[in-house]
Design an enzyme around this catalytic site. Structure first.
Site, PDB file in Angstrom:
ATOM      1  N   ALA A 135      16.089 -29.666  33.401  1.00 50.41           N
ATOM      2  CA  ALA A 135      16.460 -29.907  32.006  1.00 50.41           C
ATOM      3  C   ALA A 135      17.382 -28.817  31.461  1.00 50.41           C
ATOM      4  O   ALA A 135      18.202 -29.077  30.581  1.00 50.41           O
ATOM      5  CB  ALA A 135      15.207 -30.038  31.149  1.00 50.41           C
TER       6      ALA A 135
ATOM      7  N   SER B 135      13.359 -33.521  33.199  1.00 48.96           N
ATOM      8  CA  SER B 135      13.025 -32.539  34.225  1.00 48.96           C
ATOM      9  C   SER B 135      11.875 -33.079  35.064  1.00 48.96           C
ATOM     10  O   SER B 135      10.880 -33.564  34.511  1.00 48.96           O
ATOM     11  CB  SER B 135      12.596 -31.238  33.542  1.00 48.96           C
ATOM     12  OG  SER B 135      12.220 -30.289  34.513  1.00 48.96           O
TER      13      SER B 135
ATOM     14  N   CYS C 256       8.705 -19.709  29.027  1.00 48.82           N
ATOM     15  CA  CYS C 256      10.026 -19.079  29.128  1.00 48.82           C
ATOM     16  C   CYS C 256      10.154 -17.884  28.205  1.00 48.82           C
ATOM     17  O   CYS C 256      11.027 -17.051  28.374  1.00 48.82           O
ATOM     18  CB  CYS C 256      11.109 -20.089  28.796  1.00 48.82           C
ATOM     19  SG  CYS C 256      10.796 -21.666  29.557  1.00 48.82           S
TER      20      CYS C 256
HETATM   21  N1  PMP Z   1      13.438 -28.286  27.518  1.00 49.29           N
HETATM   22  C1  PMP Z   1      12.138 -28.251  27.237  1.00 49.29           C
HETATM   23  C2  PMP Z   1      11.634 -28.866  25.974  1.00 49.29           C
HETATM   24  C3  PMP Z   1      11.256 -27.633  28.122  1.00 49.29           C
HETATM   25  O1  PMP Z   1       9.953 -27.578  27.836  1.00 49.29           O
HETATM   26  C4  PMP Z   1      11.757 -27.047  29.310  1.00 49.29           C
HETATM   27  C5  PMP Z   1      10.835 -26.357  30.304  1.00 49.29           C
HETATM   28  N2  PMP Z   1      10.116 -25.274  29.763  1.00 49.29           N
HETATM   29  C6  PMP Z   1      13.135 -27.118  29.545  1.00 49.29           C
HETATM   30  C7  PMP Z   1      13.936 -27.748  28.640  1.00 49.29           C
HETATM   31  C8  PMP Z   1      13.734 -26.523  30.783  1.00 49.29           C
HETATM   32  O2  PMP Z   1      13.511 -27.374  31.856  1.00 49.29           O
HETATM   33  P1  PMP Z   1      13.749 -26.899  33.371  1.00 49.29           P
HETATM   34  O3  PMP Z   1      12.622 -25.990  33.695  1.00 49.29           O
HETATM   35  O4  PMP Z   1      13.726 -28.192  34.145  1.00 49.29           O
HETATM   36  O5  PMP Z   1      15.087 -26.255  33.429  1.00 49.29           O
END
Ligand code: PMP
Length: 382
Positions: free
Chosen positions: A74, A200, A325
């Site tokens: 994502a 994702s 994150c």
């Molecule tokens: N958008 C949202 C709302 C998410 O929760 C996350 C994952 N924490 C991401 C984007 C990022 O996704 P990815 O780990 O697949 O890069």
């Protein structure tokens, strides 16, 4: 005993069915070839597997397979959507919710630094972005609006169909980050009226490192490539496709679609039981929207205790203070601050997220543990 995993919003384990399908796409006796190799049957077989998976992902969101662009997750989908649309449309204005994931906020800030105009749309106290707030943010040169479907920290669900209507009337595009929504609620791109949608695999029992961007097939939706190379994915995203990753996402998407009738309801029951079991503690509050909420998230402020201490003391649970994150930093969550929590309240908040493998027995153990630990910490503080 291992801690109980209640951090499904950060990531999910790969389903055994998914792992088995992926394992068949790696070795010499499997489907290992380059899906872009047109000169032999190994290549055709790999291409067929990738296209089956593309259809499975498309089916989960009511899209046409030709509208799915494979990405690495994502984060990349969000980058491709924002940078790709602004580059294709020419410099202009973009409006994004102030409580998006960093993978939307950071590219938006980067675009602003490149000479585009940026508006951050504030949520209300439940974490919702209202259609009125979106309307107020729009300008004559607005190219793109980006609002997530389910907020990753709060679980609040946004009124995307109404926001899409506002965007349509205004003539700008709408991008939706649906990373947290797949498998937790029906997602139909036509019913929602969105132009671009990020996904994702690892949030829905697929592997990490693969995702997709839905790009509505229309002359009005143009996305400039951000990774250049062999012109894969209709020129929007180059790079040899990872058959095992695509197949894994495909099987995960098919399983999520099969479960949509029952899983969200079952999770919502466990979520409600968990909240009911801890809501009697002094000063606790549930953050987010009271009804428009994800079946898996609980974001709870434990009013009178220190959040870090709480997290450290809840040894039997694998949970997080904010999104994974941002959990490397101890600053209060910008999402919780944006919905009006004080720094102390934000720091005393925990995100608990349930998933496919959460049992009723685990929920009971979690309730008992939280009550014991918070009870002790509260007694210490007073
Ligand atoms: N958008 C949202 C709302 C998410 O929760 C996350 C994952 N924490 C991401 C984007 C990022 O996704 P990815 O780990 O697949 O890069």
């Amino acid at each position: 005993m291992n801690p109980i995993y209640l951090d499904y919003a950060a990531t999910t384990p790969v389903a055994p069915e998914v792992a088995a399908a992926m394992a068949e796409c790696l070795t010499l006796d499997g489907n290992f070839a380059n899906p872009a190799s047109r000169s032999h049957r190994y290549g055709w077989q790999a291409e067929q597997a990738v296209e089956t998976a593309r259809g499975q992902v498309a089916a989960l969101i009511g899209a046409d397979a030709r509208e799915i662009v494979w990405t690495s997750g994502a984060t990349e989908s969000n980058n491709l959507a924002l940078k790709g649309v602004l580059e294709a449309a020419g410099k202009g204005h973009l409006a994004v919710s102030a409580i998006e994931h960093k993978s939307v906020l950071d590219p938006a800030e980067w675009l602003a630094a490149q000479g585009n105009e940026l508006t951050l749309i504030d949520p209300d106290s439940t974490g919702q972005i209202t259609p009125e707030a979106v309307r107020a943010a729009l300008r004559d040169n607005t190219r793109l609006v980006s609002v997530m479907l389910i907020n990753n920290e709060l679980g609040t669900v946004n009124p995307i169909a109404d926001i899409a209507q506002v965007c349509r009337e205004h003539g700008c595009l709408l991008h939706v980050d649906a990373a947290q929504a797949l498998g937790k609620m029906p997602v139909d791109v036509a019913a929602l009226g969105v132009d671009l949608l990020s996904m994702s695999a690892h949030k829905v029992y697929g592997p990490k490192g693969v995702g997709a961007l839905y790009v509505r097939r229309s002359g009005a939706v143009n996305v400039a490539a951000q990774i250049h190379g062999g012109g894969h994915e209709r020129g929007m995203r180059s790079g040899t496709l990872a058959t095992h990753q695509c197949v894994g996402f495909g099987v995960a998407a098919a399983m999520a679609a099969d479960e949509l009738d029952s899983r969200p309801e079952q999770l919502a029951r466990l979520r409600d039981r968990l909240w009911q079991g801890v809501s009697g503690l002094p000063g606790v509050r549930l953050n987010g929207h009271p009804t428009e909420r994800s079946c898996s998230h609980l974001n709870i402020t434990f009013g009178e205790v220190d959040g870090e201490m709480l997290l450290l003391s809840l040894r039997e649970l694998a949970i997080s203070t904010g999104s994974a994150c941002t959990s490397a930093t101890v600053s209060p969550s910008y999402v919780l601050s944006a919905i009006g929590l004080s720094s102390a309240q934000a720091l005393a908040s925990l995100r608990i997220s349930l998933g496919r493998y959460t049992s009723a027995e685990e929920v009971e153990r979690a309730i008992k543990h939280i009550n014991t630990v918070v009870g002790k910490l509260t007694a210490k503080a007073s």
